[in-house]
Motif scaffolding. Structure first.
Motif, mmCIF file in Angstrom:
data_model
loop_
_atom_site.group_PDB
_atom_site.id
_atom_site.type_symbol
_atom_site.label_atom_id
_atom_site.label_comp_id
_atom_site.label_asym_id
_atom_site.label_seq_id
_atom_site.Cartn_x
_atom_site.Cartn_y
_atom_site.Cartn_z
ATOM 1 N N ILE A 145 31.646 41.792 42.231
ATOM 2 C CA ILE A 145 32.871 40.987 42.389
ATOM 3 C C ILE A 145 34.019 41.888 42.849
ATOM 4 N N GLY A 146 34.066 43.113 42.280
ATOM 5 C CA GLY A 146 35.102 44.053 42.686
ATOM 6 C C GLY A 146 34.998 44.449 44.149
ATOM 7 N N LYS A 147 33.772 44.655 44.639
ATOM 8 C CA LYS A 147 33.569 44.995 46.045
ATOM 9 C C LYS A 147 33.952 43.833 46.955
ATOM 10 N N ALA A 148 33.605 42.615 46.535
ATOM 11 C CA ALA A 148 33.867 41.447 47.384
ATOM 12 C C ALA A 148 35.348 41.079 47.420
ATOM 13 N N THR A 149 36.047 41.256 46.307
ATOM 14 C CA THR A 149 37.454 40.829 46.216
ATOM 15 C C THR A 149 38.440 41.980 46.365
ATOM 16 N N GLY A 150 37.965 43.200 46.116
ATOM 17 C CA GLY A 150 38.864 44.343 46.177
ATOM 18 C C GLY A 150 39.716 44.527 44.935
ATOM 19 N N LEU A 151 39.446 43.757 43.884
ATOM 20 C CA LEU A 151 40.213 43.859 42.645
ATOM 21 C C LEU A 151 39.757 45.101 41.870
ATOM 22 N N ALA A 152 40.715 45.970 41.539
ATOM 23 C CA ALA A 152 40.399 47.223 40.842
ATOM 24 C C ALA A 152 39.871 46.962 39.435
ATOM 25 N N LEU A 153 40.303 45.829 38.842
ATOM 26 C CA LEU A 153 39.881 45.517 37.467
ATOM 27 C C LEU A 153 38.368 45.385 37.362
ATOM 28 N N PHE A 154 37.737 44.781 38.374
ATOM 29 C CA PHE A 154 36.294 44.557 38.348
ATOM 30 C C PHE A 154 35.502 45.755 38.881
ATOM 31 N N GLN A 155 36.183 46.702 39.479
ATOM 32 C CA GLN A 155 35.497 47.881 39.997
ATOM 33 C C GLN A 155 35.248 48.933 38.922
ATOM 34 N N LYS A 156 35.878 48.761 37.758
ATOM 35 C CA LYS A 156 35.688 49.697 36.650
ATOM 36 C C LYS A 156 34.505 49.269 35.800
ATOM 37 N N ASN A 157 33.882 50.252 35.162
ATOM 38 C CA ASN A 157 32.820 49.953 34.194
ATOM 39 C C ASN A 157 33.477 49.705 32.839
ATOM 40 N N TRP A 158 33.607 48.443 32.477
ATOM 41 C CA TRP A 158 34.351 48.076 31.267
ATOM 42 C C TRP A 158 33.755 48.715 30.013
ATOM 43 N N LEU A 159 32.456 48.846 29.955
ATOM 44 C CA LEU A 159 31.800 49.326 28.738
ATOM 45 C C LEU A 159 31.897 50.841 28.563
ATOM 46 N N SER A 160 32.441 51.545 29.561
ATOM 47 C CA SER A 160 32.616 52.993 29.438
ATOM 48 C C SER A 160 34.058 53.378 29.149
ATOM 49 N N LEU A 161 34.960 52.401 29.080
ATOM 50 C CA LEU A 161 36.373 52.653 28.798
ATOM 51 C C LEU A 161 36.734 52.005 27.462
ATOM 52 N N PRO A 162 37.373 52.754 26.541
ATOM 53 C CA PRO A 162 37.628 52.227 25.186
ATOM 54 C C PRO A 162 38.390 50.898 25.159
ATOM 55 N N ASP A 163 39.520 50.808 25.891
ATOM 56 C CA ASP A 163 40.311 49.568 25.869
ATOM 57 C C ASP A 163 39.545 48.408 26.494
ATOM 58 N N HIS A 164 38.879 48.668 27.604
ATOM 59 C CA HIS A 164 38.135 47.612 28.276
ATOM 60 C C HIS A 164 36.930 47.157 27.447
ATOM 61 N N SER A 165 36.262 48.096 26.784
ATOM 62 C CA SER A 165 35.107 47.718 25.964
ATOM 63 C C SER A 165 35.544 46.892 24.756
ATOM 64 N N PHE A 166 36.716 47.209 24.207
ATOM 65 C CA PHE A 166 37.242 46.398 23.104
ATOM 66 C C PHE A 166 37.456 44.961 23.554
ATOM 67 N N TRP A 167 38.139 44.797 24.699
ATOM 68 C CA TRP A 167 38.417 43.441 25.177
ATOM 69 C C TRP A 167 37.157 42.758 25.695
ATOM 70 N N SER A 168 36.160 43.539 26.100
ATOM 71 C CA SER A 168 34.868 42.935 26.460
ATOM 72 C C SER A 168 34.256 42.252 25.246
ATOM 73 N N LEU A 169 34.270 42.942 24.115
ATOM 74 C CA LEU A 169 33.750 42.356 22.873
ATOM 75 C C LEU A 169 34.528 41.112 22.480
ATOM 76 N N VAL A 170 35.855 41.182 22.588
ATOM 77 C CA VAL A 170 36.699 40.043 22.207
ATOM 78 C C VAL A 170 36.418 38.854 23.116
ATOM 79 N N ILE A 171 36.364 39.085 24.424
ATOM 80 C CA ILE A 171 36.146 37.990 25.383
ATOM 81 C C ILE A 171 34.786 37.334 25.163
ATOM 82 N N VAL A 172 33.757 38.143 24.973
ATOM 83 C CA VAL A 172 32.410 37.589 24.765
ATOM 84 C C VAL A 172 32.356 36.816 23.436
ATOM 85 N N THR A 173 33.004 37.333 22.405
ATOM 86 C CA THR A 173 33.029 36.635 21.109
ATOM 87 C C THR A 173 33.711 35.289 21.233
#
Length: 302
Positions: A145-173
């Motif tokens: 999605i990051g490659k197709a849209t150019g959005l930097a948010l989706f180009q990061k590996n969320w599960l390798s960054l502390p803040d992003h992994s926290f919000w990944s858990l929250v969003i999935v929950t």
């Protein structure tokens, strides 16, 4: 006299039959509850005062040493802070989103039955399966999605960054459990008498005033239940934590339940993990009792 005695015997026999039927149905559940919950609970309390690695036949009495050691355990404190933040975020989002969905689906929509099923369906799937599915989505689909849209948010590996992994858990929950909270709120909304809402509308109250002064006080029992469920489930979070992040990166998303599990079954610190579990139980019981007591005082009885 004979007739009265016969009637008494018949009544006593009926009571005995009813008691036997109740015992036959209730006894298995009580037995399993004692074997699976009560005995292990008191066993864990006993273990917390002992020193044992789970393998040796020798069990040494440790007294309060496990609890004093726990006071200086930075890993336990870190997991407690993470769990507390996780509980606050998920409790607020689950209740707000669940209530909003319930308010929308309480309207006269043609597709409301389909939407109710769609929102509730994720809750039927097991959390471990949900965790693995979302792990694939985050690590495999988001970069595309990051490659197709150019959005930097989706180009990061969320599960390798502390803040992003926290919000990944929250969003999935929230995605997984919002439908369940929606059903509870929806049941409460449908139990609100329509004449009260009509009377408030006739008195000139707008939608906001009707919601704040009529609907909200009358659905507080449902709010009490949902807050209790969100807080208790948030503190006990394990499945998604295990399947999605495994406490990473570098232990920044390690929940209390997962932290205790690692101590007990990865490090073989059974008695030390039991002490942590006892403290965990006391904290969770205190918070939920205070929350339920505070909400019960504010409930409106019809």
């Amino acid at each position: 006299m004979l007739i009265e005695r016969k009637e008494e015997r018949a009544v006593s026999k009926t009571k005995a039959r009813h008691m036997a039927a109740y015992t036959a149905f209730v006894a298995p559940a009580v037995l399993f509850f004692i074997l699976i919950i009560v005995i292990p609970f008191f066993r864990a309390i006993l273990f917390s005062f002992q020193d044992w690695n789970g393998i040796s036949s020798h069990i040494r009495w440790a007294g309060w040493s496990n609890y004093t050691k726990l006071m200086h355990d930075s890993g336990f404190g870190k997991s407690f802070v993470f769990t507390f933040k996780y509980v606050i975020a998920t409790t607020i989002l689950l209740n707000v989103l669940g209530l909003l969905l319930a308010l929308v689906l309480n309207m006269a929509l043609r597709t409301k039955n389909v939407l109710r099923t769609a929102f509730f369906l994720p809750y039927v799937i097991g959390p471990v399966i949900i965790g693995f599915i979302w792990q694939f989505i985050i690590t495999g689909l988001f970069p595309e999605i990051g490659k197709a849209t150019g959005l930097a948010l989706f180009q990061k590996n969320w599960l390798s960054l502390p803040d992003h992994s926290f919000w990944s858990l929250v969003i999935v929950t929230v995605w997984h459990s919002a439908g369940y909270f929606m059903v509870i709120y929806l049941a409460a909304l449908q139990g609100v008498p329509k004449d009260l809402l009509e009377a408030a509308e006739m008195d000139g109250a707008g939608r906001y005033l009707r919601f704040w002064h009529v609907l909200l006080p009358l659905i507080r029992p449902a709010m009490t239940i949902n807050l209790f469920l969100a807080i208790s489930n948030g503190f006990k979070a394990f499945d998604l934590n295990f399947a999605l992040t495994r406490g990473g990166p570098f232990g920044t998303t390690e929940s209390l339940a997962y932290h205790i599990y690692l101590d007990a079954f990865a490090k073989n610190l059974f008695t030390y993990a039991s002490a942590k579990a006892v403290v965990f139980f006391l904290v969770l019981a205190s918070i939920t009792l205070v929350q339920v007591a505070a909400m019960k005082r504010r409930e409106v009885e019809l």
